[in-house]
Write a protein that holds these residues in place. Structure first.
Motif, PDB file in Angstrom:
ATOM      1  N   ARG A  15     -80.849  60.301  38.399  1.00 12.26           N
ATOM      2  CA  ARG A  15     -80.494  59.232  37.461  1.00 12.26           C
ATOM      3  C   ARG A  15     -81.583  58.156  37.488  1.00 12.26           C
ATOM      4  NH1 ARG A  15     -74.942  58.300  38.889  1.00 12.26           N
ATOM      5  NH2 ARG A  15     -74.199  59.753  37.306  1.00 12.26           N
ATOM      6  N   GLY A  16     -82.148  57.911  38.694  1.00  6.75           N
ATOM      7  CA  GLY A  16     -83.204  56.907  38.834  1.00  6.75           C
ATOM      8  C   GLY A  16     -84.423  57.226  37.985  1.00  6.75           C
ATOM      9  N   GLN A  17     -84.682  58.518  37.766  1.00  2.34           N
ATOM     10  CA  GLN A  17     -85.854  58.895  36.955  1.00  2.34           C
ATOM     11  C   GLN A  17     -85.714  58.452  35.513  1.00  2.34           C
ATOM     12  OE1 GLN A  17     -86.524  63.113  37.254  1.00  2.34           O
ATOM     13  NE2 GLN A  17     -86.703  63.056  39.492  1.00  2.34           N
ATOM     14  N   PHE A  18     -84.435  58.352  35.048  1.00  2.89           N
ATOM     15  CA  PHE A  18     -84.240  58.043  33.626  1.00  2.89           C
ATOM     16  C   PHE A  18     -84.041  56.559  33.369  1.00  2.89           C
ATOM     17  CE2 PHE A  18     -82.408  62.465  33.933  1.00  2.89           C
ATOM     18  CZ  PHE A  18     -83.517  63.072  33.356  1.00  2.89           C
ATOM     19  N   SER A  19     -83.706  55.778  34.421  1.00  2.00           N
ATOM     20  CA  SER A  19     -83.456  54.356  34.174  1.00  2.00           C
ATOM     21  C   SER A  19     -84.779  53.588  34.229  1.00  2.00           C
ATOM     22  CB  SER A  19     -82.469  53.821  35.214  1.00  2.00           C
ATOM     23  OG  SER A  19     -82.952  54.088  36.498  1.00  2.00           O
ATOM     24  N   ALA A  20     -84.826  52.472  33.472  1.00  2.00           N
ATOM     25  CA  ALA A  20     -86.035  51.644  33.433  1.00  2.00           C
ATOM     26  C   ALA A  20     -86.282  51.062  34.816  1.00  2.00           C
ATOM     27  CB  ALA A  20     -85.864  50.529  32.421  1.00  2.00           C
TER      28      ALA A  20
END
Ligand SMILES: [Zn+2]
Length: 339
Positions: free
Chosen positions: A76-81
């Motif tokens: 999920r961290g890869q997709f959040s700004a």
């Protein structure tokens, strides 16, 4: 059931790797770890297992759940700004190198000058900053009633112990040294000295002197001037020097060496009191009375002495406009002088 759990883990990671956005990750999380998800469905069958297998399967299931949760959070961290928090640690940044100190410009000047005089055969002599009036004045031919004492007004310590003061020059080191040495003598004595005076761009109440003393047979004024000229050339390269007659009670004759003001090019500035010249050195042939006070026979030996204003020379060397900067402790100033 163990094989089923392992298989679920493998498939879950494959799906997670293929997820293209955060909503796909969300859906996967519900599908795997939700209340009716695949893991829960499998675990619902634990009561069907033989008792001795249950706890082993339970432990395995917990660790798989934990691995999947961590992997989901990371994905999920890869997709959040990126947030400011996630930027706090960037492993690609260069490290902080420890700040390493360096010599104060005055100390550096003293060391270079000491090296020069050592190359001429001088040794270094040291003495205390708290002196007796006898060593600071009387033995240097400045008796108590002599008007020259006014020029060297200083700080007196505890009047009840009369005669102790902060030395006004490094010359007392000469008489101390000569109490235990015989000529020929070639010494320098660098150190802190004190004067009771108003501060301005070229005067401070405490400053550094580099004193020199040579006592030998057949020393003349030309030996003194040659030594000082070599020193000034060593320090400044090509310089204009004036020799003027002067008076210091401990020498006869006495001279002052003036150098053209490198700060203003001789036009006049506050550092040179608008004269274009800076007094760099007081010097002269050691007065016969002072020689006698140092247990030296003036009929056999002669000597010369000089006192170098270290701050003044350091200022000229680096183009420093105000002597007070040197003791200001301002790191923005001091950090300019890495050697
Ligand atoms: Zn000037």
């Amino acid at each position: 059931m163990k094989a089923e759990l392992e298989q679920l883990k493998i498939e879950a990671f494959q799906l997670l790797n293929r997820a293209q956005d955060s909503s796909a990750v969300d859906a996967l999380e519900i599908d795997l770890l939700g209340r009716r998800g695949k893991l829960s469905t499998l675990l619902a069958r634990i009561p069907e297992l033989p008792v001795e297998e249950r706890s082993g399967i339970g432990t395995l299931a917990s660790s798989i759940r934990k691995e999947l949760q961590d992997a989901i959070v990371a994905k999920r961290g890869q997709f959040s700004a990126p947030t400011s928090q996630s930027l706090d640690f960037d492993p690609t940044w260069p490290g902080h190198s420890p700040s390493i100190g360096h010599l104060h410009p005055v100390t550096a000047f003293l060391e270079r000058s000491a090296d020069f005089f050592a190359s001429l055969g001088y040794t270094i002599a040291d003495g205390p900053e708290v002196e007796t009036a006898t060593n600071n004045f009387d033995r240097l031919n400045i008796p108590a009633n002599h008007p020259a004492r006014d020029l060297w007004d200083t700080y007196y310590l505890n009047p009840a112990r009369a005669g102790l003061l902060l030395r006004t020059h490094t010359s007392p080191v000469q008489v101390r040294y000569m109490d235990s040495h015989k000529p020929p003598v070639y010494i320098i004595s660098p150190g802190r000295v004190y004067r009771h005076e108003a501060t301005d761009a070229s005067h401070d109440t405490n400053f550094t002197q580099l004193e020199g003393l040579a006592i030998d047979r057949d020393l003349h004024l030309t030996d003194l001037l040659g030594t000082l000229e070599a020193f000034l050339k060593h320090t400044f390269g090509k310089v204009k020097v004036q020799v003027r007659p002067s008076f210091f009670p401990f020498v006869e004759p006495g001279v002052e060496l003036h150098m053209s003001c490198l700060l203003c090019g001789g036009k006049g500035c506050s550092a040179c009191k608008q004269t274009g010249w800076l007094e760099m050195l007081g010097a002269g042939m050691v007065h016969p009375t002072v020689l006698k006070n140092m247990h030296v026979d003036p009929a056999k030996f002669s000597g010369f002495a000089f006192g170098i204003g270290v701050e003044r020379m350091t200022m000229l060397l680096h183009g420093i406009p105000d002597v007070r900067l040197l003791l200001s402790g301002d790191q923005r100033f001091l950090e300019q002088f890495h050697y």
